[in-house]
Each structure stands twice: as C-alpha cells, then as structure tokens.
Design an enzyme around this catalytic site. Structure first.
Site, PDB file in Angstrom:
ATOM      1  N   SER A 193       0.042  -9.992  -1.137  1.00  0.00           N
ATOM      2  CA  SER A 193      -0.694 -11.261  -1.267  1.00  0.00           C
ATOM      3  C   SER A 193      -0.010 -12.154  -2.298  1.00  0.00           C
ATOM      4  O   SER A 193      -0.239 -13.355  -2.325  1.00  0.00           O
ATOM      5  CB  SER A 193      -2.126 -11.003  -1.718  1.00  0.00           C
ATOM      6  OG  SER A 193      -2.727 -10.099  -0.847  1.00  0.00           O
ATOM      7  N   THR A 216       2.317 -10.688  14.223  1.00  0.00           N
ATOM      8  CA  THR A 216       1.175 -11.154  13.459  1.00  0.00           C
ATOM      9  C   THR A 216       0.320  -9.934  13.118  1.00  0.00           C
ATOM     10  O   THR A 216       0.269  -8.978  13.894  1.00  0.00           O
ATOM     11  CB  THR A 216       0.406 -12.233  14.272  1.00  0.00           C
ATOM     12  OG1 THR A 216      -0.547 -12.840  13.439  1.00  0.00           O
ATOM     13  CG2 THR A 216      -0.285 -11.688  15.502  1.00  0.00           C
ATOM     14  N   THR A 233      -0.674 -23.156  18.955  1.00  0.00           N
ATOM     15  CA  THR A 233      -2.005 -22.794  19.458  1.00  0.00           C
ATOM     16  C   THR A 233      -2.696 -21.802  18.528  1.00  0.00           C
ATOM     17  O   THR A 233      -2.043 -20.930  17.950  1.00  0.00           O
ATOM     18  CB  THR A 233      -1.950 -22.195  20.879  1.00  0.00           C
ATOM     19  OG1 THR A 233      -3.282 -21.785  21.241  1.00  0.00           O
ATOM     20  CG2 THR A 233      -1.022 -20.996  20.987  1.00  0.00           C
ATOM     21  N   GLN A 234      -4.017 -21.946  18.384  1.00  0.00           N
ATOM     22  CA  GLN A 234      -4.757 -20.966  17.586  1.00  0.00           C
ATOM     23  C   GLN A 234      -5.155 -19.763  18.441  1.00  0.00           C
ATOM     24  O   GLN A 234      -5.761 -18.813  17.932  1.00  0.00           O
ATOM     25  CB  GLN A 234      -5.954 -21.594  16.876  1.00  0.00           C
ATOM     26  CG  GLN A 234      -6.915 -22.338  17.739  1.00  0.00           C
ATOM     27  CD  GLN A 234      -8.024 -22.990  16.917  1.00  0.00           C
ATOM     28  OE1 GLN A 234      -9.138 -22.520  16.953  1.00  0.00           O
ATOM     29  NE2 GLN A 234      -7.731 -24.051  16.197  1.00  0.00           N
ATOM     30  N   ASP A 260      -0.080  -7.079   4.527  1.00  0.00           N
ATOM     31  CA  ASP A 260      -0.897  -8.302   4.615  1.00  0.00           C
ATOM     32  C   ASP A 260      -0.076  -9.545   4.978  1.00  0.00           C
ATOM     33  O   ASP A 260      -0.506 -10.362   5.791  1.00  0.00           O
ATOM     34  CB  ASP A 260      -1.640  -8.551   3.295  1.00  0.00           C
ATOM     35  CG  ASP A 260      -2.788  -7.565   3.101  1.00  0.00           C
ATOM     36  OD1 ASP A 260      -3.117  -6.845   4.057  1.00  0.00           O
ATOM     37  OD2 ASP A 260      -3.348  -7.523   1.988  1.00  0.00           O
ATOM     38  N   THR A 277       0.813  -1.219   0.000  1.00  0.00           N
ATOM     39  CA  THR A 277       0.000   0.000   0.000  1.00  0.00           C
ATOM     40  C   THR A 277       0.841   1.261   0.000  1.00  0.00           C
ATOM     41  O   THR A 277       0.493   2.257  -0.629  1.00  0.00           O
ATOM     42  CB  THR A 277      -0.904   0.015   1.259  1.00  0.00           C
ATOM     43  OG1 THR A 277      -1.754  -1.112   1.194  1.00  0.00           O
ATOM     44  CG2 THR A 277      -1.747   1.270   1.328  1.00  0.00           C
TER      45      THR A 277
HETATM   46  N1  ASP Z   1      -2.782  -5.390   0.237  1.00  0.00           N
HETATM   47  C1  ASP Z   1      -1.655  -4.619   0.725  1.00  0.00           C
HETATM   48  C2  ASP Z   1      -0.420  -5.512   0.688  1.00  0.00           C
HETATM   49  O1  ASP Z   1      -0.240  -6.282   1.586  1.00  0.00           O
HETATM   50  C3  ASP Z   1      -1.928  -4.104   2.094  1.00  0.00           C
HETATM   51  C4  ASP Z   1      -0.808  -3.272   2.685  1.00  0.00           C
HETATM   52  O2  ASP Z   1       0.200  -2.983   2.081  1.00  0.00           O
HETATM   53  O3  ASP Z   1      -0.944  -2.857   3.838  1.00  0.00           O
HETATM   54  O4  ASP Z   1       0.339  -5.437  -0.238  1.00  0.00           O
END
Ligand code: ASP
Length: 342
Positions: free
Chosen positions: A61, A167, A278-279, A92, A15
């Site tokens: 992603s 996390t 653990t979750q 992410d 982002t």
């Molecule tokens: N979708 C974006 C990514 O992980 C979210 C971010 O950068 O915060 O690339």
C-alpha cells in the site's frame, strides 16, 4: 556444460515476508534473510539465486513512483549479470507495479516476474512457497541459451500472467489475480504448460532503456449515477492535472447531459488528456457503439480499449514523462506498447 541461469530475487515486502506484531497482532514486514531460511527447497532449484532487499521492506500500500524507480534501478544495475529477475511484492498493488515496470523497462529482453502470497511464508498453509519456487523456475527457463520469457509478468496460484493485463480480484482466496482480457502465459500443473504464442517477442539488439521519472499529475475518476457537476469541475480544474483515467460504463459510455460533456470538452481543449476505460471487469471500450459515447469520441477522449485501470494510469504517468507532442499523444496511447491492450 552450460552455466546455470542466474536469478536475482528482489524483496520489496508484502505478506510473503510478514509476521504478526507481538503487541498489536497486525501483520508487518520482517527481515528478508530470515524469510529465505524458511525455504530450504530453494537450494534444490537448478539456478543460482542472489538476493537484494529494500532496506525497509514495505506493505505494498506504500508503493509509489519513487519506489518503482528503485526497483527499476536495481534491475538496471544488475541487468548484465543476471538472466532473470523475481520481484517479491505485496499483492495489494502488485498489478499497478507490474504495469508500471512494464512501461519503465523499454526493450526488456529478460524475464521480470512479480510474485507474493496471501499468507506469510511462515504460515503452515502458506501459498508463498509454490508461488516463489515456480516464479523462479519460470524466470530460469531458457532455450538456445536465451530466456524464454522477456517481459514483465505476474505469477500467482499456478498461473503466469502478463503483468500489465492483471488485476487483483480477491483479498482472501489464493487465486487473488485475474487477467480479464488476455489469456494465461503459463499454467503450472504436473508440468509447466507454456502458451508460447502469447509471449511478447524477444527484443533483438535493442538496448534496455529505463524510464524512471513518471509524472503523477494524474487521477482516476470512476463514473457513478449521481456524480455532480461541482465534484467533476473541482477535479478537472486542478491546475497541475495533466491526465485522467475516466472509468465509464460498459463499452465506454457516459451521461449525455450538457454540463458533463461541456466540462470534459473544455478540459480537453485546455490540454488535459482523458482516457476512457471501462469499469467492467472484462471487455473493451468502443466509442461510437452507443449514442452515449459518440460525443466522447468527437471531443477527443482517448480510447483505453481493453486496458485495465492499473495499466491505464501507469501508462499515462509514463507517457506524460516522455516528450510527446499533443497531436501525437492520442495515437501513441491507443497503441499497444508492451502488450497491454489490443
Ligand atoms: N497488504 C499486503 C501487501 O500488499 C497484502 C499482500 O502482500 O498480499 O503488502
């Protein structure tokens, strides 16, 4: 006069460097040099900054082990010429990447700091500037001509965390990360508050070793009431599968039904490594504390202790890529290699 620290800024995407697509309105990565023009403040920092960018910046992603190897290679190629590295990355999957790189960079003696932002750098209310500027400042910290930090970290919203302890917890708040089982390494306020006793010790005289070939014949299985025998059997019988991270309940507990324990037992006998994590968002696995985890321990399930799922899956990929004898795998996994567990 001492030379200014040299920092390499590695732009992978995220982002921080995105802007809205004219046609669709969706955020997508854009040119890195334009991004830097938006932060003239960088010139005021007491360090020399050079930049390198992924040819095609990505939304995180789309990160994967090949792209982790690309980041590791950039660091390896520039290791001797720079005092610290700041990796701009989407939030992410940042915790996965910071965890993976912590294992891939053995004997790291310089700071590698991941950061990014929740709003693009061009946005009026962006969190990108503070994150980037402070991450660079922290990467530049030196004492007795040596880097103060010599591990893979993640900086976000006034906190520096050990990367493999983090996390992502929020898709909206500026405070997007937490480190549930390990305290913050640095807090940024009017001054930088360094919790130096929590840093990993500086590696002395050991040469950086970069491990680039992670083994991704792994998966994560999250337990839920109602998980069925056919589903679990189908996964455990995947021929190429080498290891799983099993997200269990509470302190590492799971059903005591015969079908469940027999499937796991057979899979382990067939050579599959099963890591118990653990979750819960905080706390540790303690097999044997409850009856519902005693058999797991007996059949050879490996304890992930207080590791995060992100660190567990990347540690598994890393250890599977090393030549480790089956009899030693459990002990090595249960040992903290980069401060990722107790
Ligand atoms: N979708 C974006 C990514 O992980 C979210 C971010 O950068 O915060 O690339």
């Amino acid at each position: 006069m001492l030379n200014k620290p040299k920092i390499l800024l590695i732009y992978t995407g995220g982002t921080i460097g995105m802007r809205k697509d004219f046609d669709t309105g969706a955020l997508k990565a854009f040119n890195f040099s334009k991004l830097l023009q938006r932060i003239p403040e960088l010139k005021q920092l007491d360090c020399e900054i050079e930049t390198i960018s992924f040819e095609k910046p990505i939304d995180s992603s789309n990160i994967n082990p090949e792209k982790w190897a690309k980041i590791a290679t950039i660091i390896e190629d520039n290791y001797a010429s720079f005092d610290g590295f700041v990796v701009l990355h989407g939030s992410d999957t940042m915790s996965y990447s910071a965890s993976a790189l912590s294992f891939m960079l053995e004997n790291l003696a310089k700071p590698v700091i991941f950061t990014g932002s929740q709003l693009p750098i061009g946005d009026l209310r962006t969190d990108a500037k503070e994150n980037l500027i402070t991450a660079i400042q922290i990467a530049s910290l030196r004492e007795n001509n040596k880097p103060v930090i010599s591990e893979v970290c993640l900086y976000f919203e006034y906190k520096l965390y050990r990367g493999n302890r983090t996390t992502k917890i929020n898709a909206e708040h500026f405070k997007a990360f937490t480190s549930p089982n390990y305290p913050d390494l640095v807090e940024s306020g009017v001054h930088l508050k360094l919790n130096s006793d929590l840093f990993l010790p500086i590696q002395k005289n050991e040469k950086l070793k970069v491990h680039k070939n992670l083994n991704n014949n792994v998966t994560i299985i999250k337990m839920f009431p109602g998980i069925s025998e056919v589903v679990l059997a189908a996964i455990l019988n995947i021929p190429s599968l080498k290891g799983i991270v099993l997200e269990t309940y509470g302190a590492g507990n799971a059903p005591t039904e015969d079908w469940f324990l027999n499937l796991l037992k057979q899979a382990i006998l067939n050579g599959l490594y099963v890591i118990n994590v653990t979750q819960c968002s905080g706390g540790s696995v303690n097999m044997g504390q409850y009856e519902t985890s005693t058999v797991l321990k007996e059949i050879g399930v490996i304890s992930g202790k207080d590791i995060t799922t992100e660190a567990a899956i990347t540690k598994l990929m890393y250890l599977l890529s090393q030549e480790i004898e089956t009899k030693d795998f459990k002990t090595i996994f249960e040992t903290a290699l980069r401060g990722e567990m107790i």
